[in-house]
Design a protein around this motif. Sequence first.
Motif, PDB file in Angstrom:
ATOM      1  N   VAL A  13      43.334  63.425  65.861  1.00 44.75           N
ATOM      2  CA  VAL A  13      42.641  62.742  67.003  1.00 44.75           C
ATOM      3  C   VAL A  13      41.673  61.878  66.343  1.00 44.75           C
ATOM      4  O   VAL A  13      41.625  61.491  65.225  1.00 44.75           O
ATOM      5  CB  VAL A  13      41.758  63.912  67.733  1.00 44.75           C
ATOM      6  N   ARG A  14      41.696  60.853  67.529  1.00 47.81           N
ATOM      7  CA  ARG A  14      41.001  59.566  66.914  1.00 47.81           C
ATOM      8  C   ARG A  14      39.479  59.701  66.392  1.00 47.81           C
ATOM      9  O   ARG A  14      38.586  60.459  66.735  1.00 47.81           O
ATOM     10  CB  ARG A  14      41.104  58.783  68.086  1.00 47.81           C
ATOM     11  N   GLY A  15      39.275  58.925  65.285  1.00 45.63           N
ATOM     12  CA  GLY A  15      37.852  59.228  64.392  1.00 45.63           C
ATOM     13  C   GLY A  15      37.168  58.301  64.646  1.00 45.63           C
ATOM     14  O   GLY A  15      37.469  56.936  65.311  1.00 45.63           O
ATOM     15  N   ALA A  16      35.812  58.350  64.203  1.00 47.46           N
ATOM     16  CA  ALA A  16      34.770  57.339  64.165  1.00 47.46           C
ATOM     17  C   ALA A  16      35.090  56.380  63.086  1.00 47.46           C
ATOM     18  O   ALA A  16      34.856  55.027  63.177  1.00 47.46           O
ATOM     19  CB  ALA A  16      33.578  57.929  64.552  1.00 47.46           C
ATOM     20  N   ALA A  17      34.540  56.997  61.857  1.00 46.01           N
ATOM     21  CA  ALA A  17      34.657  56.255  60.705  1.00 46.01           C
ATOM     22  C   ALA A  17      35.980  56.121  60.102  1.00 46.01           C
ATOM     23  O   ALA A  17      36.331  55.321  58.867  1.00 46.01           O
ATOM     24  CB  ALA A  17      33.637  56.804  59.556  1.00 46.01           C
ATOM     25  N   SER A  18      36.925  56.683  60.676  1.00 46.20           N
ATOM     26  CA  SER A  18      38.321  56.589  60.216  1.00 46.20           C
ATOM     27  C   SER A  18      39.187  56.675  61.370  1.00 46.20           C
ATOM     28  O   SER A  18      38.770  56.991  62.399  1.00 46.20           O
ATOM     29  CB  SER A  18      38.896  57.757  59.346  1.00 46.20           C
ATOM     30  N   GLN A  19      40.463  56.297  61.248  1.00 52.51           N
ATOM     31  CA  GLN A  19      41.208  55.955  62.445  1.00 52.51           C
ATOM     32  C   GLN A  19      41.691  57.453  62.971  1.00 52.51           C
ATOM     33  O   GLN A  19      41.786  57.510  64.449  1.00 52.51           O
ATOM     34  CB  GLN A  19      42.522  55.400  61.937  1.00 52.51           C
ATOM     35  N   TRP A  20      41.806  58.326  62.243  1.00 47.32           N
ATOM     36  CA  TRP A  20      42.199  59.670  62.519  1.00 47.32           C
ATOM     37  C   TRP A  20      41.559  60.687  61.938  1.00 47.32           C
ATOM     38  O   TRP A  20      40.969  60.565  60.493  1.00 47.32           O
ATOM     39  CB  TRP A  20      43.751  60.099  62.305  1.00 47.32           C
ATOM     40  N   VAL A  21      41.107  61.802  62.480  1.00 48.92           N
ATOM     41  CA  VAL A  21      40.619  63.228  61.940  1.00 48.92           C
ATOM     42  C   VAL A  21      41.519  63.991  62.227  1.00 48.92           C
ATOM     43  O   VAL A  21      41.973  64.461  63.299  1.00 48.92           O
ATOM     44  CB  VAL A  21      39.274  63.339  62.769  1.00 48.92           C
ATOM     45  N   GLU A  22      41.860  65.002  61.268  1.00 47.86           N
ATOM     46  CA  GLU A  22      42.835  66.048  61.325  1.00 47.86           C
ATOM     47  C   GLU A  22      41.896  67.222  61.616  1.00 47.86           C
ATOM     48  O   GLU A  22      40.864  67.752  60.914  1.00 47.86           O
ATOM     49  CB  GLU A  22      43.451  66.317  60.120  1.00 47.86           C
ATOM     50  N   VAL A  23      42.472  68.009  62.637  1.00 46.55           N
ATOM     51  CA  VAL A  23      41.924  68.977  63.325  1.00 46.55           C
ATOM     52  C   VAL A  23      42.736  70.318  63.070  1.00 46.55           C
ATOM     53  O   VAL A  23      43.905  70.354  63.397  1.00 46.55           O
ATOM     54  CB  VAL A  23      41.387  68.980  64.792  1.00 46.55           C
ATOM     55  N   HIS A  24      42.328  71.461  62.342  1.00 41.47           N
ATOM     56  CA  HIS A  24      43.189  72.540  62.042  1.00 41.47           C
ATOM     57  C   HIS A  24      42.671  73.583  62.992  1.00 41.47           C
ATOM     58  O   HIS A  24      41.308  73.942  63.448  1.00 41.47           O
ATOM     59  CB  HIS A  24      43.107  73.041  60.668  1.00 41.47           C
ATOM     60  N   PRO A  25      43.669  74.506  63.379  1.00 43.48           N
ATOM     61  CA  PRO A  25      43.321  75.704  64.433  1.00 43.48           C
ATOM     62  C   PRO A  25      42.081  76.486  63.175  1.00 43.48           C
ATOM     63  O   PRO A  25      41.970  76.643  62.018  1.00 43.48           O
ATOM     64  CB  PRO A  25      44.591  76.648  64.285  1.00 43.48           C
ATOM     65  N   GLY A  26      40.911  76.966  64.107  1.00 45.56           N
ATOM     66  CA  GLY A  26      39.768  77.441  63.348  1.00 45.56           C
ATOM     67  C   GLY A  26      38.937  76.758  62.853  1.00 45.56           C
ATOM     68  O   GLY A  26      37.938  76.984  62.417  1.00 45.56           O
ATOM     69  N   ASP A  27      39.125  75.338  62.864  1.00 48.30           N
ATOM     70  CA  ASP A  27      37.782  74.481  62.502  1.00 48.30           C
ATOM     71  C   ASP A  27      36.597  74.684  63.651  1.00 48.30           C
ATOM     72  O   ASP A  27      36.966  75.280  64.544  1.00 48.30           O
ATOM     73  CB  ASP A  27      38.297  72.975  62.439  1.00 48.30           C
ATOM     74  N   PHE A  28      35.689  73.961  63.494  1.00 45.58           N
ATOM     75  CA  PHE A  28      34.719  74.257  64.702  1.00 45.58           C
ATOM     76  C   PHE A  28      34.297  72.871  64.933  1.00 45.58           C
ATOM     77  O   PHE A  28      34.396  71.763  64.337  1.00 45.58           O
ATOM     78  CB  PHE A  28      33.299  74.775  63.799  1.00 45.58           C
ATOM     79  N   ILE A  29      34.543  72.892  66.489  1.00 47.02           N
ATOM     80  CA  ILE A  29      34.269  71.574  67.290  1.00 47.02           C
ATOM     81  C   ILE A  29      32.664  71.594  67.700  1.00 47.02           C
ATOM     82  O   ILE A  29      32.320  72.593  68.462  1.00 47.02           O
ATOM     83  CB  ILE A  29      35.313  71.442  68.303  1.00 47.02           C
ATOM     84  N   LEU A  30      31.879  70.725  67.725  1.00 49.21           N
ATOM     85  CA  LEU A  30      30.523  70.429  68.274  1.00 49.21           C
ATOM     86  C   LEU A  30      30.290  69.170  69.146  1.00 49.21           C
ATOM     87  O   LEU A  30      30.828  67.977  68.030  1.00 49.21           O
ATOM     88  CB  LEU A  30      29.547  70.657  66.957  1.00 49.21           C
ATOM     89  N   GLY A  31      30.029  69.079  70.054  1.00 49.64           N
ATOM     90  CA  GLY A  31      29.787  68.014  70.951  1.00 49.64           C
ATOM     91  C   GLY A  31      28.545  67.808  71.613  1.00 49.64           C
ATOM     92  O   GLY A  31      28.189  68.968  72.176  1.00 49.64           O
TER      93      GLY A  31
END
Length: 231
Positions: free
Chosen positions: A163-181
């Motif tokens: 998915v699109r990143g802030a400090a990098s072009q992409w951020v990889e997300v794996h199943p089971g990572d934690f998402i905070l917004g």
Amino acid sequence: MSSKHEVRSPDEKENIRKRFLQVDTSNVADVLDGLGYLNQGLSSTFVPFPADTGKLAGWAYTIRGQMTPYPQGGDAEKMTACAGVSPGEVTVWSGDGEGICYFGELIAIGMKERGCVGALIDGGIRDVRWIAAQAFPLFARYRTPVQSIGRWKVNGWQVPVSVRGAASQWVEVHPGDFILGDEDGVIVIPAALVDQVLDEAEALTKKECVIREKLQQGLSLADALTQYGHV
């Protein structure tokens, strides 16, 4: 530090999720920086829909798709993918679609029925007013009335996605990572770091609360920085 593949009970996972709801993405980002994970923040183009959607916090359940012309009538793979979502999870939608909707009101209702606690969409949504009525936290890059049927098709789920990143072009997300917004944006915590990051973010949050209280009591900013360091 826990193993990325550690098996947690549903109660343990929910307790962690509730604790994350009490910390800010900014503190989590600082902790990740300190651990050498400098590129976990997502692009500023991810915004909450509606603006007061609330905090997004949950375990990543990934869904991937691509632009693929196909006959009208629905996307069976999308329905199969959605049927696998478990309580406490955030669906993370990725793919190459532009200008079309990955996610709408009916999917939000179905997700909520399964115990899903929000969605992160590297693409478009629609039915914003009706999703708001569901009190379903949602961050996406844009809104559009144009549906995905016949245009964009799911081709994978519970696989690593970018998915699109802030400090990098992409951020990889794996199943089971934690998402905070939250109001500052969205950050991804790798599964193997969840416990350590949460403990350190909670400690940093407590430290900031003390500093705020001291400042309100008259401590100068210069003295606060001398006493507590930069936070």
